[in-house]
Design a protein around this motif. Structure first.
Motif, PDB file in Angstrom:
ATOM      1  N   ASP A  34       0.812  -1.226   0.000  1.00 23.43           N
ATOM      2  CA  ASP A  34       0.000   0.000   0.000  1.00 23.43           C
ATOM      3  C   ASP A  34       0.841   1.269   0.000  1.00 23.43           C
ATOM      4  O   ASP A  34       0.434   2.284  -0.561  1.00 23.43           O
ATOM      5  N   ALA A  35       2.023   1.220   0.605  1.00 21.07           N
ATOM      6  CA  ALA A  35       2.871   2.417   0.704  1.00 21.07           C
ATOM      7  C   ALA A  35       3.778   2.607  -0.510  1.00 21.07           C
ATOM      8  O   ALA A  35       4.526   3.580  -0.568  1.00 21.07           O
ATOM      9  N   THR A  36       3.709   1.695  -1.474  1.00 26.45           N
ATOM     10  CA  THR A  36       4.577   1.784  -2.654  1.00 26.45           C
ATOM     11  C   THR A  36       3.756   2.143  -3.881  1.00 26.45           C
ATOM     12  O   THR A  36       2.869   1.399  -4.274  1.00 26.45           O
ATOM     13  N   SER A  37       4.051   3.276  -4.470  1.00 30.85           N
ATOM     14  CA  SER A  37       3.320   3.700  -5.672  1.00 30.85           C
ATOM     15  C   SER A  37       3.963   3.121  -6.928  1.00 30.85           C
ATOM     16  O   SER A  37       5.158   2.827  -6.952  1.00 30.85           O
ATOM     17  N   THR A  38       3.159   2.994  -7.970  1.00 35.79           N
ATOM     18  CA  THR A  38       3.710   2.517  -9.243  1.00 35.79           C
ATOM     19  C   THR A  38       4.678   3.549  -9.816  1.00 35.79           C
ATOM     20  O   THR A  38       5.638   3.185 -10.495  1.00 35.79           O
ATOM     21  N   ALA A  39       4.458   4.820  -9.507  1.00 35.69           N
ATOM     22  CA  ALA A  39       5.379   5.862  -9.979  1.00 35.69           C
ATOM     23  C   ALA A  39       6.765   5.664  -9.357  1.00 35.69           C
ATOM     24  O   ALA A  39       7.787   5.801 -10.036  1.00 35.69           O
ATOM     25  N   ARG A  40       6.792   5.318  -8.086  1.00 34.68           N
ATOM     26  CA  ARG A  40       8.082   5.073  -7.427  1.00 34.68           C
ATOM     27  C   ARG A  40       8.761   3.835  -8.011  1.00 34.68           C
ATOM     28  O   ARG A  40       9.980   3.812  -8.204  1.00 34.68           O
ATOM     29  N   ILE A  41       7.973   2.810  -8.272  1.00 35.05           N
ATOM     30  CA  ILE A  41       8.531   1.594  -8.880  1.00 35.05           C
ATOM     31  C   ILE A  41       9.166   1.939 -10.223  1.00 35.05           C
ATOM     32  O   ILE A  41      10.298   1.548 -10.510  1.00 35.05           O
ATOM     33  N   ALA A  42       8.436   2.695 -11.042  1.00 31.91           N
ATOM     34  CA  ALA A  42       8.959   3.076 -12.361  1.00 31.91           C
ATOM     35  C   ALA A  42      10.229   3.897 -12.232  1.00 31.91           C
ATOM     36  O   ALA A  42      11.219   3.646 -12.930  1.00 31.91           O
ATOM     37  N   THR A  43      10.228   4.871 -11.341  1.00 30.70           N
ATOM     38  CA  THR A  43      11.401   5.724 -11.150  1.00 30.70           C
ATOM     39  C   THR A  43      12.614   4.904 -10.743  1.00 30.70           C
ATOM     40  O   THR A  43      13.704   5.048 -11.312  1.00 30.70           O
ATOM     41  N   GLY A  55       4.366   4.624 -17.747  1.00 29.51           N
ATOM     42  CA  GLY A  55       3.453   3.912 -18.639  1.00 29.51           C
ATOM     43  C   GLY A  55       3.884   2.487 -18.915  1.00 29.51           C
ATOM     44  O   GLY A  55       3.047   1.620 -19.188  1.00 29.51           O
ATOM     45  N   LEU A  56       5.183   2.216 -18.823  1.00 26.74           N
ATOM     46  CA  LEU A  56       5.681   0.870 -19.090  1.00 26.74           C
ATOM     47  C   LEU A  56       5.237  -0.119 -18.010  1.00 26.74           C
ATOM     48  O   LEU A  56       5.012  -1.301 -18.286  1.00 26.74           O
ATOM     49  N   VAL A  57       5.071   0.376 -16.786  1.00 26.03           N
ATOM     50  CA  VAL A  57       4.563  -0.489 -15.712  1.00 26.03           C
ATOM     51  C   VAL A  57       3.175  -0.993 -16.103  1.00 26.03           C
ATOM     52  O   VAL A  57       2.876  -2.190 -16.014  1.00 26.03           O
ATOM     53  N   PHE A  58       2.348  -0.076 -16.587  1.00 29.56           N
ATOM     54  CA  PHE A  58       0.977  -0.452 -16.938  1.00 29.56           C
ATOM     55  C   PHE A  58       0.880  -1.125 -18.307  1.00 29.56           C
ATOM     56  O   PHE A  58      -0.126  -1.743 -18.622  1.00 29.56           O
ATOM     57  N   TYR A  59       1.926  -1.038 -19.094  1.00 33.42           N
ATOM     58  CA  TYR A  59       1.980  -1.795 -20.343  1.00 33.42           C
ATOM     59  C   TYR A  59       2.111  -3.278 -20.014  1.00 33.42           C
ATOM     60  O   TYR A  59       1.468  -4.132 -20.636  1.00 33.42           O
ATOM     61  N   HIS A  60       2.934  -3.589 -19.015  1.00 32.85           N
ATOM     62  CA  HIS A  60       3.166  -4.981 -18.629  1.00 32.85           C
ATOM     63  C   HIS A  60       2.154  -5.508 -17.620  1.00 32.85           C
ATOM     64  O   HIS A  60       1.882  -6.715 -17.577  1.00 32.85           O
TER      65      HIS A  60
END
Length: 197
Positions: free
Chosen positions: A31-40, A47-52
């Motif tokens: 919950d504390a980890t955003s997809t934006a942080r993962i991508a960064t 967008g590549l996170v949500f592509y996969h």
């Protein structure tokens, strides 16, 4: 190393996203980890996170589900001839595997209670490991216990090693911590003495 060999060993963008998500989910929680942080942190566009992965939950499921099965590692213990030898070998293998894959195990332990998909995968991993341990123990030459006791012993071994490795922080070497359990189970499975309930 050639450029082609370096490229072959480099993780794909998808693998890089999964590895980064695994590390961040283990460190900070889902919950504390955003997809934006993962991508960064993975060095890829958001967008590549949500592509996969269609959703963040799909990414979490990939982190948990794309794990190797413990069965092959445990089956190598079948080379030992005795119950005690097989137990020692399997416990050592499980401890090593769990410690090498600690982040994923922490995620499963933390997220399973509130996420049925993760709880289901955890149950599959537990059942697979338990079945393999029971199967390997069943082939030991000094085994005298019936199938029910072998199954119970397998459940105890897998539960104890998983809990110890994932949830308990201890300084003593893991295999040494399990020595008494191994001896108790080996004695129970090889002596024919029934433990009172």
């Amino acid at each position: 190393m050639t450029a082609q060999a370096q490229h072959a060993t480099r993780p794909t963008k998808r693998q890089l996203i999964i590895e980064t998500a695994e590390r961040l989910f283990a460190e900070h929680g889902y919950d504390a980890t955003s997809t934006a942080r993962i991508a960064t942190e993975a060095g890829v566009p958001s967008g590549l996170v949500f592509y996969h992965f269609a959703t963040k939950l799909d990414l979490l499921l990939a982190v948990v589900q794309e794990r190797p099965s413990p069965s092959e590692v445990l089956r190598s213990a079948a080379r030992a001839r005795t119950v005690r030898g097989r137990l020692r070998s399997m416990v050592a293998s499980m401890v090593e595997e769990l410690e090498n894959d600690r982040a994923a195990r922490v995620i499963v332990f933390r997220e399973a209670p509130g996420r049925p998909e993760i709880a289901s995968r955890a149950a599959e991993l537990f059942a697979g490991a338990t079945e393999t341990v029971a199967d390997v123990l069943s082939g030991a030459e000094d085994l005298v216990a019936d199938e029910a006791r072998v199954q119970t012993a397998a459940e105890l071994v897998v539960s104890r090693v998983f809990l110890d490795t994932v949830a308990l922080a201890q300084d003593e070497p893991a295999v040494k911590r399990h020595a008494a359990m191994i001896e108790l189970i080996a004695e129970s499975l090889t002596s024919g003495v029934r433990v009172r309930s």
